[in-house]
Design an enzyme around this catalytic site. Structure first.
Site, PDB file in Angstrom:
ATOM      1  N   ASP A  89       0.858  -1.172   0.000  1.00  0.00           N
ATOM      2  CA  ASP A  89       0.000   0.000   0.000  1.00  0.00           C
ATOM      3  C   ASP A  89       0.903   1.233   0.000  1.00  0.00           C
ATOM      4  O   ASP A  89       2.127   1.127   0.111  1.00  0.00           O
ATOM      5  CB  ASP A  89      -0.951  -0.024   1.195  1.00  0.00           C
ATOM      6  N   SER A  90       0.303   2.393  -0.138  1.00  0.00           N
ATOM      7  CA  SER A  90       1.091   3.605  -0.339  1.00  0.00           C
ATOM      8  C   SER A  90       1.491   4.264   0.967  1.00  0.00           C
ATOM      9  O   SER A  90       2.276   5.199   0.985  1.00  0.00           O
ATOM     10  CB  SER A  90       0.261   4.612  -1.116  1.00  0.00           C
ATOM     11  N   GLY A  91       0.928   3.810   2.066  1.00  0.00           N
ATOM     12  CA  GLY A  91       1.191   4.467   3.344  1.00  0.00           C
ATOM     13  C   GLY A  91       0.114   5.466   3.723  1.00  0.00           C
ATOM     14  O   GLY A  91       0.042   5.913   4.859  1.00  0.00           O
ATOM     15  N   GLY A  92      -0.747   5.799   2.740  1.00  0.00           N
ATOM     16  CA  GLY A  92      -1.808   6.777   3.015  1.00  0.00           C
ATOM     17  C   GLY A  92      -2.664   6.358   4.212  1.00  0.00           C
ATOM     18  O   GLY A  92      -2.861   7.131   5.144  1.00  0.00           O
ATOM     19  N   ASP A 143      -3.300   8.112  -1.415  1.00  0.00           N
ATOM     20  CA  ASP A 143      -4.694   8.564  -1.368  1.00  0.00           C
ATOM     21  C   ASP A 143      -5.026   9.097   0.017  1.00  0.00           C
ATOM     22  O   ASP A 143      -4.322   8.797   0.979  1.00  0.00           O
ATOM     23  CB  ASP A 143      -5.652   7.412  -1.723  1.00  0.00           C
ATOM     24  N   GLN A 191     -11.776   6.303  -4.309  1.00  0.00           N
ATOM     25  CA  GLN A 191     -12.289   6.716  -3.004  1.00  0.00           C
ATOM     26  C   GLN A 191     -13.691   7.291  -3.194  1.00  0.00           C
ATOM     27  O   GLN A 191     -14.288   7.098  -4.259  1.00  0.00           O
ATOM     28  CB  GLN A 191     -11.338   7.752  -2.365  1.00  0.00           C
ATOM     29  N   GLY A 218     -11.191   2.907   1.304  1.00  0.00           N
ATOM     30  CA  GLY A 218     -12.050   3.688   2.188  1.00  0.00           C
ATOM     31  C   GLY A 218     -13.339   3.001   2.580  1.00  0.00           C
ATOM     32  O   GLY A 218     -14.278   3.644   3.044  1.00  0.00           O
ATOM     33  N   ASP A 268      -7.099  -7.992   1.030  1.00  0.00           N
ATOM     34  CA  ASP A 268      -6.162  -8.144   2.146  1.00  0.00           C
ATOM     35  C   ASP A 268      -6.918  -7.776   3.401  1.00  0.00           C
ATOM     36  O   ASP A 268      -7.861  -6.970   3.360  1.00  0.00           O
ATOM     37  CB  ASP A 268      -4.954  -7.206   2.014  1.00  0.00           C
ATOM     38  N   CYS A 306     -10.566 -29.408   8.153  1.00  0.00           N
ATOM     39  CA  CYS A 306      -9.404 -28.638   7.712  1.00  0.00           C
ATOM     40  C   CYS A 306      -8.167 -29.531   7.636  1.00  0.00           C
ATOM     41  O   CYS A 306      -7.949 -30.388   8.478  1.00  0.00           O
ATOM     42  CB  CYS A 306      -9.177 -27.486   8.687  1.00  0.00           C
ATOM     43  N   CYS A 308      -4.978 -28.294   7.480  1.00  0.00           N
ATOM     44  CA  CYS A 308      -3.775 -27.507   7.781  1.00  0.00           C
ATOM     45  C   CYS A 308      -2.923 -28.203   8.845  1.00  0.00           C
ATOM     46  O   CYS A 308      -3.372 -29.118   9.526  1.00  0.00           O
ATOM     47  CB  CYS A 308      -4.141 -26.096   8.219  1.00  0.00           C
ATOM     48  N   CYS A 311      -4.524 -28.240  12.375  1.00  0.00           N
ATOM     49  CA  CYS A 311      -5.631 -29.179  12.575  1.00  0.00           C
ATOM     50  C   CYS A 311      -5.185 -30.634  12.455  1.00  0.00           C
ATOM     51  O   CYS A 311      -5.778 -31.512  13.072  1.00  0.00           O
ATOM     52  CB  CYS A 311      -6.754 -28.879  11.588  1.00  0.00           C
ATOM     53  N   HIS A 337      -3.518 -21.610  10.998  1.00  0.00           N
ATOM     54  CA  HIS A 337      -4.847 -22.131  10.672  1.00  0.00           C
ATOM     55  C   HIS A 337      -5.721 -21.079   9.997  1.00  0.00           C
ATOM     56  O   HIS A 337      -6.379 -21.347   8.986  1.00  0.00           O
ATOM     57  CB  HIS A 337      -5.558 -22.664  11.918  1.00  0.00           C
TER      58      HIS A 337
END
Lengths: 377, 377
Positions: A89-92, A143, A191, A218, A268, A306, A308, A311, A337
């Site tokens: 990300d841009s840090g905004g 942004d 945005q 946003g 994300d 699951c 994983c 589990c 998990h």
């Protein structure tokens, strides 16, 4: 960067994105590696649990370890030993959520570090330069992330600023090069809080600017989920069909499934990792809090379905014990998990879309998840 | 349990111990898994780094998760998913170092939990019963761990109590059975602070009692290293040649090499794990503290000679970053490396003994380690 759409079902779609560090399938969930590490996970473990791309944070990496060290290391991939795609990300968002004494002007944003109060100034140009040092496969424009609720007038003004910053970012992007031997792509960010016309305006202008992909930012900042879905629909209806769409910082399993139905390709969120560290485990039948006394002698896995490492090797009773006595291994097993679950969710969604049964499959998931109460903070 | 001595060089010896959960080679270092987990390590990772036996703590397991849960789980091996040998201490050391309001009598020791102040009473019989519930392959007798310095008179009285407790433990051991389907062994513990005659007396009486193995306890509690080595020599000279000797809670790499030369076969210590979590890394050329600024752009491994996962995948600069920003992965990588180093040290010592060059090899190690300054707490 190349985006190939493979199957569609209504608005939902599957595909793949080819980047300099390999290919990842969409819809994709990116584990969050804020400080150049997905908390409690080795790179090898991230591969094992199925992550094909991770996210890291420009704001945090800029403060620590700093761009000089990332440059000397040969970029973030080499620094953190992750040879697959990375989006930054841009840090905004962090400037607006973490730092003190922000002052925004046309040129950028002044802020003080949340760590030591030191003064810094991010400009559209500097966040591109920083991301060139990081060497992420996908970079984001700077942004302004508006709060919720937000006055219409402020939303309009803010959006114009974000658009002008996007233009400056794109110019800097085109007049600069990756410092290492690979290609980087730049995404624009739509945005406009929960105002349909502001979102539309933003999406149209950014589409005209022809980015390699588009984020919807946003959202999930406090508005009702229905408004979020409405905004996603509006954006997805305008943004080009042949470019990936990334919904930033969202969300619960239900949020992801609704957004996929509306045409989102990338996600994300800190939910699987952060909630895991707070003893909440996602399962195919809803979330559970492992510190609940009912699990103290439950010798079954977190999720019977699951596959994983957690589990397959550990019981609820043991994991509860780890959390009760505050052992690090509890955080590791929970993170593993929950990230595996999110990858499972994306994999299953892709399969359902490819087989033309996404809508039904999604409805089944909602029934299974109906009693889940997620920790949101 | 079976102990087979394979090679000897002076006092030093190699061998193997066959227990119900498999064989481990000696000299052996046991990672400490206080609360039923070696901090920050999965069972699989412990196997990968070469651990063949681990230690756990009766006192801690008794308080949490408690013996009922361990019983329902089918013992500690199954509870924590570790299918190799486990040794448990008797809880004596923790009662004397952690708990409040201790009151000792012939029958046992009253104490209050360090967690919630609740009152408890450990007897020689009850610590055997608890270890039967845990199901450890090697159990320890209850002993009083005397402080340093310690008056001679107190040392003598305390030692008589420890001997009488050892006898009661042995009786209970012989009149009880493992609750699960395997054999458990019981070790006696030689006490006697730094008084040669008290140690001798203790070693002789315990030898007569014919335990399956013998621990040397109450050392590395503040006495000079020279006195510790002297006590080890005295004990090893008396304890039977055909039984394993275990030096409890020791110590630095140098301590281990000196003790091996004097006939010690087994060790446990929190140094590699605890110091790792405090940013100290053991290397073949001495210990380093990774938060030192000199490592901020050092893109070499922690130890060039080391083949562990940490050294094969991550640089000093990255690991320093993880510690500076307090990331969990730093603790994982440090623990892994340090435990691997301790296993490497034992493996190399065994090889040197087998090849009849232990004394020279040890001298070389001391030269390499001469500038090490260990965090001891």
């Amino acid at each position: 960067m190349q985006f190939i759409v493979e199957h569609k079902e209504g608005g939902a779609r599957t595909g793949k994105i080819v980047s300099s560090h390999g290919t990842f399938q969409t819809p994709a969930f990116m584990p969050v590696g804020t400080q150049g590490t997905v908390k409690a996970m080795t790179s090898k473990e991230l591969e094992t649990l199925g992550a094909e791309i991770i996210l890291s944070n420009t704001y945090h990496l800029y403060l620590r370890p700093g761009i000089e060290i990332l440059r000397s290391a040969g970029g973030l991939h080499r620094f953190m030993n992750w040879d697959h795609p990375i989006l930054t990300d841009s840090g905004g968002y962090q400037v607006f959520s973490l730092s003190d004494l922000r002052k925004i002007d046309e040129g950028g944003v002044q802020f003080r570090s949340h760590l030591d109060g030191s003064p810094h100034y991010f400009t559209p140009e500097s966040v591109i330069d920083i991301q060139r040092h990081i060497g992420s496969d996908i970079m984001m424009v700077l942004d302004e992330c508006t709060p919720f609720p937000c006055e219409k007038e402020y939303a309009v003004t803010s959006n114009e600023l974000t658009i002008s910053w996007a233009r400056k970012c794109q110019q800097r992007f085109h007049s600069s090069e990756c410092l290492y031997d690979h290609q980087q792509a730049l995404f624009g960010i739509v945005q406009g809080p929960v105002f349909a016309d502001v979102r539309e305006h933003s999406a149209r202008i950014l589409t005209d600017m022809d980015f390699e992909g588009y984020a919807i930012g946003g959202l999930a900042v406090g508005e009702p989920a229905g408004q979020m879905y409405e905004m996603i629909e509006i954006c997805a209806g305008i943004l080009p069909q042949d470019k990936p769409r990334y919904l930033m910082g969202v969300g619960t399993p239900e949020n992801l499934l609704e957004a996929i139905e509306r045409g989102v390709d990338m996600f994300d969120c800190v939910l699987p990792t952060r909630n895991g560290r707070n003893a909440q485990f996602f399962t195919q039948n809803g979330a559970i809090n492992i510190t609940n006394a009912r699990y103290k002698d439950d010798f079954t896995p977190i999720d019977d379905n699951c596959e994983c490492h957690t589990c397959r090797n550990y019981t609820r009773a043991y994991i509860r014990h780890l959390f009760m006595v505050k052992e690090i291994l509890g955080l590791q097993l929970a993170t593993h998990h929950n990230l595996y679950y999110y990858q499972w969710l994306m994999r299953s969604a892709r399969q359902a879309i490819n087989e033309g049964r996404y809508f039904n499959w999604k409805q089944q998931q909602f029934v299974k998840l109906r009693n889940s109460s997620y920790i949101i903070n």
